[in-house]
Scaffold this motif. Structure first.
Motif, PDB file in Angstrom:
ATOM      1  N   ALA A  36      -0.084  -0.515  12.699  1.00 50.26           N
ATOM      2  CA  ALA A  36      -0.752  -0.764  11.416  1.00 50.26           C
ATOM      3  C   ALA A  36       0.237  -0.711  10.260  1.00 50.26           C
ATOM      4  N   ARG A  37       1.153   0.239  10.296  1.00 54.60           N
ATOM      5  CA  ARG A  37       2.143   0.342   9.231  1.00 54.60           C
ATOM      6  C   ARG A  37       3.145  -0.809   9.294  1.00 54.60           C
ATOM      7  N   LEU A  38       3.583  -1.135  10.511  1.00 52.95           N
ATOM      8  CA  LEU A  38       4.554  -2.209  10.667  1.00 52.95           C
ATOM      9  C   LEU A  38       3.974  -3.553  10.243  1.00 52.95           C
ATOM     10  N   SER A  39       2.660  -3.723  10.430  1.00 52.87           N
ATOM     11  CA  SER A  39       2.025  -5.001  10.112  1.00 52.87           C
ATOM     12  C   SER A  39       2.065  -5.323   8.621  1.00 52.87           C
ATOM     13  N   HIS A  40       2.287  -4.306   7.792  1.00 52.61           N
ATOM     14  CA  HIS A  40       2.382  -4.544   6.354  1.00 52.61           C
ATOM     15  C   HIS A  40       3.748  -5.092   5.956  1.00 52.61           C
ATOM     16  N   ALA A  41       4.735  -4.908   6.849  1.00 45.62           N
ATOM     17  CA  ALA A  41       6.083  -5.379   6.535  1.00 45.62           C
ATOM     18  C   ALA A  41       6.532  -6.521   7.427  1.00 45.62           C
ATOM     19  N   ASP A  42       5.827  -6.722   8.531  1.00 48.95           N
ATOM     20  CA  ASP A  42       6.231  -7.736   9.513  1.00 48.95           C
ATOM     21  C   ASP A  42       5.018  -8.565   9.918  1.00 48.95           C
ATOM     22  N   PHE A  43       5.071  -9.869   9.693  1.00 44.41           N
ATOM     23  CA  PHE A  43       3.926 -10.737   9.962  1.00 44.41           C
ATOM     24  C   PHE A  43       3.632 -10.846  11.460  1.00 44.41           C
ATOM     25  N   THR A  44       4.656 -10.781  12.291  1.00 46.69           N
ATOM     26  CA  THR A  44       4.438 -10.838  13.745  1.00 46.69           C
ATOM     27  C   THR A  44       3.628  -9.640  14.209  1.00 46.69           C
ATOM     28  N   ALA A  45       3.957  -8.460  13.675  1.00 51.47           N
ATOM     29  CA  ALA A  45       3.186  -7.259  14.006  1.00 51.47           C
ATOM     30  C   ALA A  45       1.753  -7.388  13.490  1.00 51.47           C
ATOM     31  N   HIS A  46       1.611  -7.964  12.305  1.00 47.65           N
ATOM     32  CA  HIS A  46       0.269  -8.199  11.762  1.00 47.65           C
ATOM     33  C   HIS A  46      -0.553  -9.084  12.701  1.00 47.65           C
ATOM     34  N   MET A  47       0.076 -10.131  13.221  1.00 48.14           N
ATOM     35  CA  MET A  47      -0.648 -11.044  14.101  1.00 48.14           C
ATOM     36  C   MET A  47      -1.010 -10.370  15.424  1.00 48.14           C
ATOM     37  N   ALA A  48      -0.133  -9.484  15.912  1.00 47.46           N
ATOM     38  CA  ALA A  48      -0.469  -8.719  17.118  1.00 47.46           C
ATOM     39  C   ALA A  48      -1.708  -7.859  16.861  1.00 47.46           C
ATOM     40  N   GLY A  49      -1.754  -7.256  15.674  1.00 48.65           N
ATOM     41  CA  GLY A  49      -2.938  -6.475  15.310  1.00 48.65           C
ATOM     42  C   GLY A  49      -4.183  -7.339  15.208  1.00 48.65           C
ATOM     43  N   HIS A  50      -4.022  -8.562  14.681  1.00 50.64           N
ATOM     44  CA  HIS A  50      -5.156  -9.491  14.590  1.00 50.64           C
ATOM     45  C   HIS A  50      -5.722  -9.811  15.969  1.00 50.64           C
ATOM     46  N   LEU A  51      -4.853 -10.043  16.941  1.00 47.71           N
ATOM     47  CA  LEU A  51      -5.308 -10.362  18.296  1.00 47.71           C
ATOM     48  C   LEU A  51      -6.069  -9.185  18.911  1.00 47.71           C
ATOM     49  N   LEU A  52      -5.582  -7.975  18.652  1.00 47.13           N
ATOM     50  CA  LEU A  52      -6.260  -6.789  19.185  1.00 47.13           C
ATOM     51  C   LEU A  52      -7.594  -6.558  18.496  1.00 47.13           C
TER      52      LEU A  52
ATOM     53  N   MET B 270       0.838  -1.201   0.000  1.00 41.30           N
ATOM     54  CA  MET B 270       0.000   0.000   0.000  1.00 41.30           C
ATOM     55  C   MET B 270       0.870   1.246   0.000  1.00 41.30           C
ATOM     56  N   HIS B 271       0.412   2.304  -0.685  1.00 40.82           N
ATOM     57  CA  HIS B 271       1.150   3.544  -0.770  1.00 40.82           C
ATOM     58  C   HIS B 271       0.839   4.422   0.442  1.00 40.82           C
ATOM     59  N   ASP B 272       1.658   5.465   0.613  1.00 42.81           N
ATOM     60  CA  ASP B 272       1.450   6.386   1.738  1.00 42.81           C
ATOM     61  C   ASP B 272       0.068   7.028   1.677  1.00 42.81           C
ATOM     62  N   ALA B 273      -0.395   7.316   0.470  1.00 42.57           N
ATOM     63  CA  ALA B 273      -1.732   7.913   0.325  1.00 42.57           C
ATOM     64  C   ALA B 273      -2.816   6.973   0.843  1.00 42.57           C
ATOM     65  N   HIS B 274      -2.619   5.674   0.633  1.00 39.58           N
ATOM     66  CA  HIS B 274      -3.580   4.690   1.140  1.00 39.58           C
ATOM     67  C   HIS B 274      -3.569   4.665   2.657  1.00 39.58           C
ATOM     68  N   PHE B 275      -2.367   4.754   3.244  1.00 39.37           N
ATOM     69  CA  PHE B 275      -2.272   4.783   4.700  1.00 39.37           C
ATOM     70  C   PHE B 275      -2.976   6.011   5.272  1.00 39.37           C
ATOM     71  N   LEU B 276      -2.789   7.149   4.605  1.00 42.37           N
ATOM     72  CA  LEU B 276      -3.442   8.375   5.072  1.00 42.37           C
ATOM     73  C   LEU B 276      -4.961   8.230   5.029  1.00 42.37           C
ATOM     74  N   LEU B 277      -5.463   7.597   3.964  1.00 38.49           N
ATOM     75  CA  LEU B 277      -6.908   7.419   3.827  1.00 38.49           C
ATOM     76  C   LEU B 277      -7.446   6.474   4.895  1.00 38.49           C
ATOM     77  N   THR B 278      -6.775   5.331   5.101  1.00 37.37           N
ATOM     78  CA  THR B 278      -7.249   4.384   6.111  1.00 37.37           C
ATOM     79  C   THR B 278      -7.103   4.967   7.521  1.00 37.37           C
ATOM     80  N   ASP B 279      -6.024   5.724   7.758  1.00 38.95           N
ATOM     81  CA  ASP B 279      -5.875   6.387   9.058  1.00 38.95           C
ATOM     82  C   ASP B 279      -7.051   7.319   9.319  1.00 38.95           C
ATOM     83  N   PHE B 280      -7.428   8.063   8.294  1.00 38.93           N
ATOM     84  CA  PHE B 280      -8.544   9.004   8.435  1.00 38.93           C
ATOM     85  C   PHE B 280      -9.860   8.264   8.683  1.00 38.93           C
ATOM     86  N   LEU B 281     -10.141   7.266   7.852  1.00 37.91           N
ATOM     87  CA  LEU B 281     -11.411   6.540   7.970  1.00 37.91           C
ATOM     88  C   LEU B 281     -11.548   5.833   9.313  1.00 37.91           C
ATOM     89  N   PHE B 282     -10.508   5.107   9.709  1.00 43.71           N
ATOM     90  CA  PHE B 282     -10.597   4.345  10.945  1.00 43.71           C
ATOM     91  C   PHE B 282     -10.526   5.251  12.177  1.00 43.71           C
TER      92      PHE B 282
END
Length: 258
Positions: free
Chosen positions: A64-80, A1-13
């Motif tokens: 959220a940003r780290l989870s796109h590059a690191d699966f462990t961070a992604h899984m931490a986000g999944h648990l939350l 995902m591009h930085d613009a996508h992150f900005l959009l999801t940050d805003f929406l969520f």
């Protein structure tokens, strides 16, 4: 995902989280001022705010940003997002608060909706388990996981699904809000045990067979986090479910003793 996508999801969520908290607290203040019912528990309010903030932490900011590059961070986000946040929000009894807040006419309409077969179908523990655990199997055993990192729409849909499926699963097992389609404790416990087993098997599968594009070490760390972290949160669900079961059976025991 591009930085613009992150900005959009940050805003929406972020906006969604802010609105949820504001609406909940606003409903608490208004219903407390009416004075017709007992004051709303501050513990429930704190539980709701904590749940929303934890969900937002998985969707917005560093994790959220780290989870796109690191699966462990992604899984931490999944648990939350899919387990802890839904549990805390369920404990806050948002539907009960909404029924208190609405006028009589709207509250009756909402009650009829909650009694409908549609709601009864999706709050069946089996259906909720398939949506929750089945969705995770689909995500991590197909190319869906790698695809969501390149598609903004898919990213949003999957994360919304993870939260909603986790919430449905939680409220199908523990009854905090009014429930019009009730299932026995035995039935809910059996389904819960099967769901726990399926979740555990998936975590071991991820450990041995990483999702597409995930390095083996990250998959192993993420699989272990999913296994042990999921068990820790499930222990809370088990405690609440069995506590309710014990409380429901206690009057019967007293009656037998007399």
């Amino acid at each position: 995902m591009h930085d613009a996508h992150f900005l959009l999801t940050d805003f929406l969520f972020s906006i969604s989280a802010f609105l949820a908290i504001a609406l909940y607290i606003g409903a608490v203040i208004i219903t407390n001022r009416r004075g017709r019912l007992r004051k709303w528990s501050w513990l429930r309010t704190a539980s709701f705010v904590a749940g929303v903030l934890l969900a937002a932490a998985a969707l917005v900011g560093p994790l959220a940003r780290l989870s796109h590059a690191d699966f462990t961070a992604h899984m931490a986000g999944h648990l939350l997002l899919g387990m802890l946040a839904p549990l805390l929000i369920a404990l806050a009894a948002p539907m009960t608060l909404l029924l208190r807040f609405l006028n009589v006419r709207l509250a009756r309409k909402l009650s009829r909706l909650l009694q409908s077969p549609f709601i009864g179908f999706y709050t069946n523990p089996v259906v909720a388990s398939v949506l929750n655990i089945g969705g995770l199997w689909l995500l991590y055993t197909t190319d869906l996981y790698s695809a969501m990192h390149s598609s903004l729409l898919l990213h949003i849909i999957i994360h919304v699904h993870v939260f909603l499926a986790g919430y449905l699963f939680t409220i199908s097992l523990v009854y905090i809000d009014p429930v019009f389609h009730r299932f026995s404790y035995t039935y809910r416990t059996v389904v819960f045990i099967l769901a726990l087993a399926t979740h555990g098997i998936l975590s071991k599968f991820i450990y041995a067979y990483p999702p597409t594009g995930v390095p083996i070490e990250e998959a192993r760390n993420g699989g272990m986090l999913m296994y042990y972290g999921g068990d820790a949160i499930d222990l809370l669900l088990i405690f609440i479910l069995f506590r309710h079961w014990y409380q429901s059976a206690r009057p019967l025991r007293v009656g037998k003793a007399v």
